[in-house]
Design a protein around this motif. Structure first.
Motif, PDB file in Angstrom:
ATOM      1  N   UNK A 129       1.416  -0.947   0.217  1.00  0.00           N
ATOM      2  CA  UNK A 129      -0.051   0.205  -0.053  1.00  0.00           C
ATOM      3  C   UNK A 129       1.177   1.489  -0.218  1.00  0.00           C
ATOM      4  N   UNK A 130       2.480   0.893   1.108  1.00  0.00           N
ATOM      5  CA  UNK A 130       2.255   2.523   0.424  1.00  0.00           C
ATOM      6  C   UNK A 130       3.905   2.115  -0.390  1.00  0.00           C
ATOM      7  N   UNK A 131       4.313   1.484  -1.105  1.00  0.00           N
ATOM      8  CA  UNK A 131       5.178   0.655  -1.877  1.00  0.00           C
ATOM      9  C   UNK A 131       5.992   1.132  -1.346  1.00  0.00           C
ATOM     10  N   UNK A 132       6.341   0.455   0.009  1.00  0.00           N
ATOM     11  CA  UNK A 132       8.185   0.548   0.347  1.00  0.00           C
ATOM     12  C   UNK A 132       8.084  -0.029   1.614  1.00  0.00           C
ATOM     13  N   UNK A 133       9.165  -1.147   1.909  1.00  0.00           N
ATOM     14  CA  UNK A 133       9.504  -1.804   2.908  1.00  0.00           C
ATOM     15  C   UNK A 133      10.328  -2.964   3.119  1.00  0.00           C
ATOM     16  N   UNK A 134      10.910  -4.035   3.471  1.00  0.00           N
ATOM     17  CA  UNK A 134      12.136  -4.577   3.369  1.00  0.00           C
ATOM     18  C   UNK A 134      11.541  -5.866   4.298  1.00  0.00           C
ATOM     19  N   UNK A 135      11.644  -7.004   3.848  1.00  0.00           N
ATOM     20  CA  UNK A 135      11.426  -8.285   4.361  1.00  0.00           C
ATOM     21  C   UNK A 135      12.295  -8.767   3.944  1.00  0.00           C
ATOM     22  N   UNK A 136      13.400  -9.596   5.654  1.00  0.00           N
ATOM     23  CA  UNK A 136      13.971  -9.924   5.456  1.00  0.00           C
ATOM     24  C   UNK A 136      14.245 -11.435   6.033  1.00  0.00           C
ATOM     25  N   UNK A 137      14.265 -12.217   5.260  1.00  0.00           N
ATOM     26  CA  UNK A 137      13.975 -13.901   5.752  1.00  0.00           C
ATOM     27  C   UNK A 137      15.589 -14.300   6.283  1.00  0.00           C
ATOM     28  N   UNK A 138      15.644 -14.820   6.950  1.00  0.00           N
ATOM     29  CA  UNK A 138      16.897 -15.294   7.631  1.00  0.00           C
ATOM     30  C   UNK A 138      16.855 -17.065   7.345  1.00  0.00           C
ATOM     31  N   UNK A 139      17.764 -17.394   6.487  1.00  0.00           N
ATOM     32  CA  UNK A 139      17.213 -18.848   6.441  1.00  0.00           C
ATOM     33  C   UNK A 139      19.042 -19.445   7.184  1.00  0.00           C
ATOM     34  N   UNK A 192      10.467 -20.124  -0.655  1.00  0.00           N
ATOM     35  CA  UNK A 192       8.790 -18.974  -0.398  1.00  0.00           C
ATOM     36  C   UNK A 192      10.023 -17.584  -0.814  1.00  0.00           C
ATOM     37  N   UNK A 193      10.910 -17.377  -0.214  1.00  0.00           N
ATOM     38  CA  UNK A 193      11.472 -16.120  -0.335  1.00  0.00           C
ATOM     39  C   UNK A 193      11.668 -15.333  -1.903  1.00  0.00           C
ATOM     40  N   UNK A 194      12.851 -16.318  -2.498  1.00  0.00           N
ATOM     41  CA  UNK A 194      12.435 -16.502  -3.999  1.00  0.00           C
ATOM     42  C   UNK A 194      11.483 -15.687  -5.213  1.00  0.00           C
ATOM     43  N   UNK A 195      10.432 -16.327  -4.542  1.00  0.00           N
ATOM     44  CA  UNK A 195       9.038 -15.944  -4.976  1.00  0.00           C
ATOM     45  C   UNK A 195       8.341 -14.364  -4.413  1.00  0.00           C
ATOM     46  N   UNK A 196       9.193 -14.648  -2.665  1.00  0.00           N
ATOM     47  CA  UNK A 196       8.693 -13.327  -2.217  1.00  0.00           C
ATOM     48  C   UNK A 196       9.517 -12.098  -3.239  1.00  0.00           C
ATOM     49  N   UNK A 197      10.259 -12.405  -3.163  1.00  0.00           N
ATOM     50  CA  UNK A 197      11.311 -11.033  -4.027  1.00  0.00           C
ATOM     51  C   UNK A 197      10.596 -10.788  -5.689  1.00  0.00           C
ATOM     52  N   UNK A 198      10.073 -11.939  -5.958  1.00  0.00           N
ATOM     53  CA  UNK A 198       9.474 -11.401  -7.161  1.00  0.00           C
ATOM     54  C   UNK A 198       8.113 -10.544  -7.061  1.00  0.00           C
ATOM     55  N   UNK A 199       7.826 -10.976  -6.287  1.00  0.00           N
ATOM     56  CA  UNK A 199       6.258 -10.420  -5.652  1.00  0.00           C
ATOM     57  C   UNK A 199       6.373  -9.173  -5.282  1.00  0.00           C
ATOM     58  N   UNK A 200       7.465  -9.185  -3.969  1.00  0.00           N
ATOM     59  CA  UNK A 200       8.289  -7.733  -4.262  1.00  0.00           C
ATOM     60  C   UNK A 200       8.218  -7.058  -4.344  1.00  0.00           C
ATOM     61  N   UNK A 201       8.943  -7.380  -5.391  1.00  0.00           N
ATOM     62  CA  UNK A 201       9.696  -5.954  -6.922  1.00  0.00           C
ATOM     63  C   UNK A 201       8.527  -5.868  -7.221  1.00  0.00           C
ATOM     64  N   UNK A 202       7.076  -6.351  -7.006  1.00  0.00           N
ATOM     65  CA  UNK A 202       6.226  -5.295  -7.899  1.00  0.00           C
ATOM     66  C   UNK A 202       5.237  -4.829  -7.537  1.00  0.00           C
ATOM     67  N   UNK A 203       5.804  -4.365  -6.116  1.00  0.00           N
ATOM     68  CA  UNK A 203       5.244  -3.463  -5.378  1.00  0.00           C
ATOM     69  C   UNK A 203       5.977  -3.031  -4.360  1.00  0.00           C
ATOM     70  N   UNK A 204       6.810  -2.526  -4.943  1.00  0.00           N
ATOM     71  CA  UNK A 204       8.363  -1.414  -4.247  1.00  0.00           C
ATOM     72  C   UNK A 204       8.485  -1.845  -2.721  1.00  0.00           C
ATOM     73  N   UNK A 205       8.600  -3.565  -2.610  1.00  0.00           N
ATOM     74  CA  UNK A 205       9.153  -3.641  -1.737  1.00  0.00           C
ATOM     75  C   UNK A 205      10.588  -4.713  -1.382  1.00  0.00           C
ATOM     76  N   UNK A 206      11.359  -4.469  -0.536  1.00  0.00           N
ATOM     77  CA  UNK A 206      12.562  -4.901  -1.328  1.00  0.00           C
ATOM     78  C   UNK A 206      12.741  -6.190  -0.444  1.00  0.00           C
ATOM     79  N   UNK A 207      13.357  -7.736  -0.264  1.00  0.00           N
ATOM     80  CA  UNK A 207      12.903  -8.740   0.493  1.00  0.00           C
ATOM     81  C   UNK A 207      14.755  -9.266  -0.202  1.00  0.00           C
TER      82      UNK A 207
END
Ligand SMILES: NC(=O)c1ccc[n+]([C@@H]2O[C@H](COP(=O)([O-])OP(=O)(O)OC[C@H]3O[C@@H](n4cnc5c(N)ncnc54)[C@H](OP(=O)(O)O)[C@@H]3O)[C@@H](O)[C@H]2O)c1
Length: 227
Positions: free
Chosen positions: A123-133, A157-172
């Motif tokens: 919604x804010x087109x910003x943010x960062x999600x870090x997954x510790x693997x 999952x993180x790979x898919x999240x990276x792609x979907x996050x990119x579409x909405x301005x979210x870093x992963x």
């Protein structure tokens, strides 16, 4: 506006050091772990909100996310760090209960938390999600089948999240440390990475220039040669 971060598994080890270092650079943090006494003490020490809960419980990830968003006002950063490896188990001794418990904390909880965060951050087109693997996703090891399977799942999952996050301005960012000297294992390993060093690597990703996204961060102690 002040940046905010929800960090799971922040009562000990890597997560606690991430919380401390983010707080030091002016990011408001929300801490969590199962140990209520530790959470209360750290809330005092860091002057931050927090909640004690077992993230393996079915509703816990959503309850945690809502509590953190309420306390912080918004969540700019999610660090999915809580995780465990119960014991070294040969495959012939793996139980359904062990599989379920590992899945609940190492896979289900971070996916549900990431889902909530992604909705908000989009919604804010910003943010960062870090997954510790873990660097274990790049190795094959006897007696680590359950932990490896769960971390491979979180890696996928993180790979898919990276792609979907990119579409909405979210870093992963997926973080893949080698051995770290924490309470994760019974014996001290002073030859392994220090939790503060791992946290520093994570904080570097979170404070990288606006035009940079670190997708994968893989690093090990010099003593490790399992690659
Ligand atoms: N240590 C290593 O060698 C290593 C290497 C690569 C990757 N990693 C990964 O790094 C992450 C952090 O590991 P660490 O070494 O810092 O572990 P740690 O020292 O054992 O700390 C684990 C943290 O997770 C919390 N936690 C554990 N079970 C929980 C549950 N059921 N519900 C909620 N919180 C729970 C613990 O809090 P309470 O005790 O209060 O519940 C603690 O804050 C994990 O995902 C791990 O897989 C570790």
């Amino acid at each position: 506006m002040t940046r905010t971060a929800l960090i799971t598994g922040s009562t000990r080890g890597i997560g606690l050091e991430v919380a401390r270092q983010l707080k030091t650079i002016g990011i408001e943090v929300f801490i969590t772990g199962r140990d209520a006494t530790r959470v209360a003490a750290l809330r005092q020490e860091l002057g931050c909100p927090g909640l004690a809960m077992d993230l393996s419980a079915p509703e816990a990830p959503l309850e945690l996310y809502d509590a953190a968003r309420l306390a912080l006002g918004k969540i700019d950063v999610l660090v999915n760090n809580a995780g465990f490896n119960r014991a070294k188990t040969p495959i012939v001794e793996v139980t359904g209960e062990e599989l379920d418990a590992s899945y609940a904390l190492n896979v289900r909880a971070p996916i549900l938390l990431a889902r909530q965060a992604l909705k908000d951050m989009a919604l804010r087109r910003s943010g960062h999600i870090v997954n510790v693997i873990s660097s274990i996703v790049r190795t094959r090891a006897e007696n680590y089948s359950v932990y490896t399977t769960m971390k491979q799942a979180l890696h996928g999952f993180t790979g898919c999240l990276t792609k979907e996050g990119r579409l909405v301005g979210v870093k992963v960012t997926g973080v893949y440390p080698g051995g770290v000297d924490t309470t994760f294992r019974a014996n001290a390993r002073p030859d392994y990475l220090r939790p503060a060093s791992v946290a520093r690597m994570i904080v570097q990703c979170l404070t990288s220039p606006e035009d940079v996204v670190v997708h994968e961060l893989l690093f090990r102690p010099m003593v490790e040669n399992n690659f």
